[in-house]
Design a protein around this motif. Sequence first.
Motif, PDB file in Angstrom:
ATOM      1  N   ASP A  70      -8.646 -44.074  10.421  1.00 57.37           N
ATOM      2  CA  ASP A  70      -7.793 -42.893  10.376  1.00 57.37           C
ATOM      3  C   ASP A  70      -7.373 -42.536  11.790  1.00 57.37           C
ATOM      4  N   SER A  71      -6.115 -42.169  11.923  1.00 62.84           N
ATOM      5  CA  SER A  71      -5.595 -41.803  13.226  1.00 62.84           C
ATOM      6  C   SER A  71      -4.580 -40.693  13.068  1.00 62.84           C
ATOM      7  N   ASP A  72      -4.636 -39.739  13.988  1.00 59.18           N
ATOM      8  CA  ASP A  72      -3.656 -38.657  14.003  1.00 59.18           C
ATOM      9  C   ASP A  72      -2.479 -39.024  14.885  1.00 59.18           C
ATOM     10  N   LEU A  73      -2.539 -40.204  15.489  1.00 59.77           N
ATOM     11  CA  LEU A  73      -1.489 -40.650  16.394  1.00 59.77           C
ATOM     12  C   LEU A  73      -0.245 -41.024  15.590  1.00 59.77           C
ATOM     13  N   ASP A  74       0.861 -40.372  15.883  1.00 56.58           N
ATOM     14  CA  ASP A  74       2.128 -40.676  15.230  1.00 56.58           C
ATOM     15  C   ASP A  74       3.119 -41.019  16.313  1.00 56.58           C
ATOM     16  N   LEU A  75       3.570 -42.231  16.303  1.00 59.50           N
ATOM     17  CA  LEU A  75       4.499 -42.686  17.337  1.00 59.50           C
ATOM     18  C   LEU A  75       5.958 -42.485  16.932  1.00 59.50           C
TER      19      LEU A  75
END
Length: 158
Positions: free
Chosen positions: A144-149
């Motif tokens: 899971d990652s909150d990183l949105d590119l």
Amino acid sequence: MPPPEVSFSELQLHGKATVERLHRTPGQALLVRRRDAEDLVLTTAARAELEHTAASVTTRMFVALMQHDEGVRELVTDVLPEVFPWVAFLSRDEVREFVLELVATLRAADSLHNPAPVVQVIQSWRHTAEVLADPDLAAVLTTDSDLDLGPVTRPGLP
């Protein structure tokens, strides 16, 4: 066994002899090799219709069995690794999901007389298995990652 081969120029120059050869081949098909484009398969319309009918009936019988009997669904799930060894990298639930998607796609594709969607489903699940077979890649893609590119642009576009 692959069909016998002829060159495209042989088909053009000796059409009648090539068609006579076609009728003498066991599978009633010739592979027409081309240098400048995709190879072709030459067969008779009657033979193509026979092959389509056989595939369609087989698909419809398989789909009907899968829809009517839980035991058949379990059996297919159990034997799937013999057909697709790479499902060993999928969980049991993923294998079941693959089977259900494959059956639904077989049915729909048969109604359109187009096998391409079936191949797409198989390739998609195979790619999933390839990712899951690589622990490093699987970890990256399942974390899971909150990183949105942001949005992804189409290849070749600035």
